[in-house]
Design an enzyme around this catalytic site. Sequence first.
Site, PDB file in Angstrom:
ATOM      1  N   PRO A   1       0.789  -1.238   0.000  1.00  0.00           N
ATOM      2  CA  PRO A   1       0.000   0.000   0.000  1.00  0.00           C
ATOM      3  C   PRO A   1       0.822   1.288   0.000  1.00  0.00           C
ATOM      4  O   PRO A   1       0.255   2.356  -0.081  1.00  0.00           O
ATOM      5  CB  PRO A   1      -0.808  -0.116   1.296  1.00  0.00           C
ATOM      6  CG  PRO A   1       0.077  -0.925   2.214  1.00  0.00           C
ATOM      7  CD  PRO A   1       0.793  -1.897   1.320  1.00  0.00           C
TER       8      PRO A   1
ATOM      9  N   GLY B   1       3.995   1.906   2.111  1.00  0.00           N
ATOM     10  CA  GLY B   1       4.866   2.227   3.254  1.00  0.00           C
ATOM     11  C   GLY B   1       6.254   2.628   2.779  1.00  0.00           C
ATOM     12  O   GLY B   1       6.772   3.694   3.112  1.00  0.00           O
TER      13      GLY B   1
ATOM     14  N   CYS C   1       8.929  -9.881   4.408  1.00  0.00           N
ATOM     15  CA  CYS C   1       8.564  -9.894   5.835  1.00  0.00           C
ATOM     16  C   CYS C   1       8.398 -11.345   6.285  1.00  0.00           C
ATOM     17  O   CYS C   1       7.445 -11.690   6.960  1.00  0.00           O
ATOM     18  CB  CYS C   1       7.336  -9.039   6.093  1.00  0.00           C
ATOM     19  SG  CYS C   1       5.890  -9.562   5.187  1.00  0.00           S
TER      20      CYS C   1
HETATM   21  N1  SAM Z   1       6.237  -2.424  -0.323  1.00  0.00           N
HETATM   22  C1  SAM Z   1       4.897  -2.401   0.245  1.00  0.00           C
HETATM   23  C2  SAM Z   1       4.886  -1.480   1.439  1.00  0.00           C
HETATM   24  O1  SAM Z   1       5.946  -1.205   2.007  1.00  0.00           O
HETATM   25  O2  SAM Z   1       3.803  -0.974   1.779  1.00  0.00           O
HETATM   26  C3  SAM Z   1       4.418  -3.793   0.571  1.00  0.00           C
HETATM   27  C4  SAM Z   1       4.492  -4.733  -0.604  1.00  0.00           C
HETATM   28  S1  SAM Z   1       3.829  -6.322  -0.357  1.00  0.00           S
HETATM   29  C5  SAM Z   1       4.990  -7.077   0.663  1.00  0.00           C
HETATM   30  C6  SAM Z   1       4.108  -7.082  -1.890  1.00  0.00           C
HETATM   31  C7  SAM Z   1       3.272  -6.533  -3.045  1.00  0.00           C
HETATM   32  O3  SAM Z   1       3.635  -7.250  -4.237  1.00  0.00           O
HETATM   33  C8  SAM Z   1       1.774  -6.699  -2.887  1.00  0.00           C
HETATM   34  O4  SAM Z   1       1.128  -5.459  -2.984  1.00  0.00           O
HETATM   35  C9  SAM Z   1       1.374  -7.619  -4.028  1.00  0.00           C
HETATM   36  O5  SAM Z   1       0.123  -7.285  -4.590  1.00  0.00           O
HETATM   37  C10 SAM Z   1       2.471  -7.426  -5.026  1.00  0.00           C
HETATM   38  N2  SAM Z   1       2.635  -8.599  -5.933  1.00  0.00           N
HETATM   39  C11 SAM Z   1       2.007  -9.771  -5.885  1.00  0.00           C
HETATM   40  N3  SAM Z   1       2.400 -10.572  -6.907  1.00  0.00           N
HETATM   41  C12 SAM Z   1       3.268  -9.868  -7.629  1.00  0.00           C
HETATM   42  C13 SAM Z   1       4.010 -10.137  -8.799  1.00  0.00           C
HETATM   43  N4  SAM Z   1       3.932 -11.309  -9.424  1.00  0.00           N
HETATM   44  N5  SAM Z   1       4.803  -9.164  -9.269  1.00  0.00           N
HETATM   45  C14 SAM Z   1       4.908  -7.986  -8.632  1.00  0.00           C
HETATM   46  N6  SAM Z   1       4.236  -7.693  -7.505  1.00  0.00           N
HETATM   47  C15 SAM Z   1       3.427  -8.608  -7.008  1.00  0.00           C
END
Ligand code: SAM
Length: 466
Positions: free
Chosen positions: A122, A124, A240
């Site tokens: 989202p 961060g 994480c």
């Molecule tokens: N960086 C964010 C923060 O600090 O708020 C949190 C990111 S979260 C750990 C990982 C994100 O990667 C999610 O929003 C997810 O929807 C996205 N994601 C899922 N599959 C993916 C893919 N194949 N390629 C790129 N992003 C992907």
Amino acid sequence: MFPQEFERSVNAELGEAEAGRLLAALDGRPVTSIRYNPFKLSAMPTAEGGGLPCGNPVPWNRYGAYLAARPVFTLDPAMHAGLYYVQEASSQFVEHLLRESLTDRDGELPGNIRLLDLCAAPGGKTTLYSTLAGPEGLVVANEVVKQRASVLADNVRRWGVGNVAVTCNEPRDFAAYKHWFDVLAVDAPCSGEGMFRRLPESRSEWSPAGVEMCASRGRGILADAWDALKPGGILIYSTCTFNRRENEETVAWLAENYAVEPVAVDVPEEWGVVCGDAAGIRTFRFWPHLARGEGFFAAVMRKADGRVKRETPRARKEPLVEMNRPESKPLAEWVNTPEAMKFARVGDNCYGYYRPVYRDVVALAGGLNVIYSGVCMGRIFNGKLRPDHALALFHDLAPGCGTASKTEITRDETLDYLRKKEFADPSRLAEGLNLLTHGGVPVGWTKRVGHRSNTMLPNSFRIVNL
Ligand code: SAM
């Protein structure tokens, strides 16, 4: 209760005694922390100043602070105004990695960083990188899932630095922007073991098959976007989770398959961060029984030197139409430094960009799905701007705020505004357009027409059910 396979793997990794301490910590109370916005606040908010009761600073982030208790953030106007972001403390460590990797001899970050935050929603880390990049830098914040990309764009509007382009693309779409970025940040979707305390429901979603799927997806993401990082540029890879398959083994796979070099990072022992090494690359682990934060893993490396040959794909579309000086005249009085900005139309909306990044945003918009960029100023009707909510939250909004009157409102009125309730007594407002402020901080726009007030808050910013 933890998944059995998970317990087995931490026992194997840490030994039973230490694994017991980890599991006890994961059953304890999560840590609450925020990171304030230095573009809107000159120092940490304080309870005395009407802000949150911030406790100790987060040691690895100059803008981070722990809170003694978790307030109902949704009911704090300061959060809606983008004065701070609620961000888990451990993940704020990426600031330290960036500073250690990129600061020059004077301890300053370069002013013109181009950073790709590939898995960004989202937001961060996006808002953190936006702070560090500053007005001359550019953060491209990508999120592949459409609804999550909209949330990301709203958080970028709220943060209000004006140096972020939000895209909704597959990682492979960035490969065509060859050697474009000084920093590639991959905060990979992961098995989430580090969130077992903060989100206990995530324990039941965990499975060994999920770990394997995440490990291979993480590698795919890195491989797909690798070309976008310039030789000599920095990769920050993070998750994480505690799982070695997704962490150290992924870093080792990178080191074996791509030309990378280690980056030296100094980490004071008292932070409780466990520093390690995967195939010669520095790694950092946050174990909740040792460091004050949730579980987190990060690694930093440099793409080995080579010839930087930046390539930009041929534009498939021209979505930004630059506005000339007479056309953009109605916009100039709304921002502090109009001479430092360029203005462009995207459809019916006008956007503002700091000059050093404008060309780059145009190039990105030619080949990617850019859903938000710079600062949305609003729409011009009959030579007058109808400002967008993002402009109210922009750090460089002119003190005279264009043609609007400024009206200070109470906390309760602010919360009602954020619930999209109309003013009970519109005579509180000036006739016409009002910039509502609370504690002097812009909250949003509303328009009074005689006995009526019309809120201009977008639905996606509305507080529901509270
Ligand atoms: N960086 C964010 C923060 O600090 O708020 C949190 C990111 S979260 C750990 C990982 C994100 O990667 C999610 O929003 C997810 O929807 C996205 N994601 C899922 N599959 C993916 C893919 N194949 N390629 C790129 N992003 C992907």
